[in-house]
Design a protein around this motif. Structure first.
Motif, mmCIF file in Angstrom:
data_model
loop_
_atom_site.group_PDB
_atom_site.id
_atom_site.type_symbol
_atom_site.label_atom_id
_atom_site.label_comp_id
_atom_site.label_asym_id
_atom_site.label_seq_id
_atom_site.Cartn_x
_atom_site.Cartn_y
_atom_site.Cartn_z
ATOM 1 N N VAL A 189 0.856 -1.176 0.000
ATOM 2 C CA VAL A 189 0.000 0.000 0.000
ATOM 3 C C VAL A 189 0.895 1.230 0.000
ATOM 4 O O VAL A 189 1.863 1.314 0.766
ATOM 5 N N ALA A 190 0.583 2.183 -0.888
ATOM 6 C CA ALA A 190 1.347 3.425 -1.010
ATOM 7 C C ALA A 190 0.417 4.591 -0.734
ATOM 8 O O ALA A 190 -0.624 4.717 -1.380
ATOM 9 N N CYS A 191 0.758 5.422 0.226
ATOM 10 C CA CYS A 191 -0.132 6.499 0.648
ATOM 11 C C CYS A 191 0.518 7.859 0.498
ATOM 12 O O CYS A 191 1.663 8.064 0.906
ATOM 13 N N GLY A 192 -0.234 8.792 -0.084
ATOM 14 C CA GLY A 192 0.249 10.140 -0.271
ATOM 15 C C GLY A 192 -0.326 11.103 0.732
ATOM 16 O O GLY A 192 -1.527 11.094 1.001
ATOM 17 N N SER A 193 0.532 11.930 1.328
ATOM 18 C CA SER A 193 0.094 13.018 2.202
ATOM 19 C C SER A 193 -0.889 12.536 3.273
ATOM 20 O O SER A 193 -0.613 11.593 3.995
ATOM 21 N N MET A 194 -2.050 13.165 3.341
ATOM 22 C CA MET A 194 -3.023 12.846 4.387
ATOM 23 C C MET A 194 -3.566 11.423 4.284
ATOM 24 O O MET A 194 -3.993 10.839 5.282
ATOM 25 N N GLY A 195 -3.519 10.852 3.090
ATOM 26 C CA GLY A 195 -3.922 9.464 2.939
ATOM 27 C C GLY A 195 -3.070 8.525 3.764
ATOM 28 O O GLY A 195 -3.473 7.386 4.049
ATOM 29 N N SER A 196 -1.890 8.994 4.196
ATOM 30 C CA SER A 196 -0.997 8.175 5.011
ATOM 31 C C SER A 196 -1.598 7.829 6.364
ATOM 32 O O SER A 196 -1.182 6.854 7.007
ATOM 33 N N ILE A 197 -2.572 8.596 6.798
ATOM 34 C CA ILE A 197 -3.280 8.257 8.048
ATOM 35 C C ILE A 197 -3.846 6.847 7.940
ATOM 36 O O ILE A 197 -3.804 6.055 8.895
ATOM 37 N N LEU A 198 -4.399 6.517 6.770
ATOM 38 C CA LEU A 198 -4.980 5.190 6.573
ATOM 39 C C LEU A 198 -3.903 4.108 6.602
ATOM 40 O O LEU A 198 -4.115 3.019 7.148
ATOM 41 N N CYS A 199 -2.738 4.414 6.025
ATOM 42 C CA CYS A 199 -1.644 3.448 6.051
ATOM 43 C C CYS A 199 -1.159 3.183 7.472
ATOM 44 O O CYS A 199 -0.902 2.038 7.853
ATOM 45 N N TRP A 200 -1.031 4.248 8.262
ATOM 46 C CA TRP A 200 -0.627 4.038 9.661
ATOM 47 C C TRP A 200 -1.690 3.230 10.406
ATOM 48 O O TRP A 200 -1.355 2.362 11.228
ATOM 49 N N ASN A 201 -2.959 3.486 10.122
ATOM 50 C CA ASN A 201 -4.027 2.702 10.764
ATOM 51 C C ASN A 201 -3.904 1.229 10.428
ATOM 52 O O ASN A 201 -4.079 0.361 11.303
ATOM 53 N N LEU A 202 -3.631 0.909 9.185
ATOM 54 C CA LEU A 202 -3.456 -0.489 8.781
ATOM 55 C C LEU A 202 -2.256 -1.105 9.493
ATOM 56 O O LEU A 202 -2.323 -2.251 9.967
ATOM 57 N N LEU A 203 -1.162 -0.354 9.605
ATOM 58 C CA LEU A 203 0.040 -0.876 10.245
ATOM 59 C C LEU A 203 -0.150 -1.100 11.749
ATOM 60 O O LEU A 203 0.456 -2.004 12.324
ATOM 61 N N LYS A 204 -0.964 -0.275 12.376
ATOM 62 C CA LYS A 204 -1.187 -0.409 13.825
ATOM 63 C C LYS A 204 -2.111 -1.562 14.171
ATOM 64 O O LYS A 204 -2.163 -1.997 15.324
ATOM 65 N N ASP A 205 -2.856 -2.048 13.210
ATOM 66 C CA ASP A 205 -3.788 -3.162 13.415
ATOM 67 C C ASP A 205 -3.080 -4.466 13.044
ATOM 68 O O ASP A 205 -2.809 -4.710 11.858
ATOM 69 N N PRO A 206 -2.763 -5.325 13.998
ATOM 70 C CA PRO A 206 -1.999 -6.538 13.687
ATOM 71 C C PRO A 206 -2.643 -7.406 12.613
ATOM 72 O O PRO A 206 -1.944 -7.976 11.767
ATOM 73 N N ALA A 207 -3.970 -7.500 12.633
ATOM 74 C CA ALA A 207 -4.659 -8.329 11.645
ATOM 75 C C ALA A 207 -4.494 -7.779 10.239
ATOM 76 O O ALA A 207 -4.338 -8.536 9.270
#
Length: 298
Positions: free
Chosen positions: A184-202
């Motif tokens: 997953v590649a996230c630009g700017s504010m979309g990176s919030i979603l990437c961090w959310n995915l990374l923080k969720d172990p599942a």
């Protein structure tokens, strides 16, 4: 819907990555590398995890684009992916999630790359062949020519709903192409979603790598199972411009160092584009170099 010399350093890193692991069998072959490889690496640390890449606006934007920021010169693009490009949707979380895809959209893909836009963007941004110096066209070609699928997503918001929407696309393509490496590649504010995915172990367990372009930091990641447990580590790339006036680059480098201190050996790389602005990492990041590094890690 000019040709550049690759420095010995970058060529060496790419060759090393291709030989360093059995996963190298899935590495992406060269595609327009003379145009998209970094023009010059100015400095970096000993292990290669941090590097400063030369960015010159006159060369890398005004000479590269036929019409600055709107249309790149034609030698940077190939419309090969257009034959498989589709505007698609799926039903999830009680709503319709729209996205665009190209490559092995019907299944059997070896890898999946999903782009998540920033504020003011949409699914069409990541499919635009001519903007951002043709770099979206390059990732489209890298996927469509190599048994992969590339997706540019829309989503409900930059919070929980949007995270659910991107997760739904990930699940759909994992079912469609079992065993595919997912990035997953996230630009700017979309990176919030990437961090959310990374923080969720599942969710993090489904990912083979995450790329951030001009991203905000998320200090909650420092306490996540993904970072704290080596078996959960997901490779991370952080690309940033030193003239980014949205998210300060010094703060992002400090966060990169926090990750390395909290989890020594964590697979994380930071590329600083000297004098680059907020959108420069999307234009300049060498997709093939970064994805092959992530693939080399297994």
């Amino acid at each position: 819907m000019r040709t550049r010399l690759v420095t010995g350093l970058i060529a060496g890193l790419a060759a090393w990555a291709a030989l360093a692991s059995p996963a190298a069998a899935q590495s992406l072959p060269p595609y327009k590398d003379s145009l998209f490889a970094y023009p010059r690496v100015l400095s970096g640390n000993d292990d290669g995890s941090y590097e400063v890449v030369e960015y010159i606006k006159a060369r890398d934007l005004h000479e590269r684009d036929k019409e600055p920021e709107r249309e790149v010169w034609g030698n940077y693009v190939s419309f090969h992916p257009s034959s498989s490009q589709e505007d698609m949707s799926l039903k999830a979380n009680g709503r319709t999630v729209k996205y665009m895809a190209t490559g092995r959209t019907e299944g059997g893909a070896s890898m999946v790359v999903i782009y998540v836009h920033g504020q003011g963007g949409n699914r069409f941004q990541g499919m635009n062949d001519l903007t951002f110096g043709g770099n979206f066209n390059r990732i489209k070609n890298l996927m469509s020519r190599n048994n992969g699928v590339y997706i540019s997503a829309d989503f409900a918001d930059f919070g929980a709903k949007g995270t659910q929407d991107v997760a739904a696309i990930i699940d759909a393509y994992r079912a469609n192409s079992p065993g595919a490496k997912t990035f997953v590649a996230c630009g700017s504010m979309g990176s919030i979603l990437c961090w959310n995915l990374l923080k969720d172990p599942a969710q993090a367990a489904k990912l083979s790598g995450v790329l951030f372009f001009g991203a905000p930091k998320d200090e909650a990641f420092l306490k996540s199972p993904t970072l704290r447990k080596p078996e959960n580590h997901v490779p991370i790339y952080l690309g940033h411009g030193s003239w980014d006036n949205v998210y300060n680059w010094q703060q992002q480098v400090a966060f990169f160092e926090q990750i390395r201190k909290a989890a020594p050996g964590y697979p994380v790389r930071f590329t600083l584009f000297d004098t680059g602005t907020h959108g420069t990492p999307i234009r300049m990041t060498d997709w093939r170099l970064i994805l092959n590094w992530m693939l080399s890690l297994g």
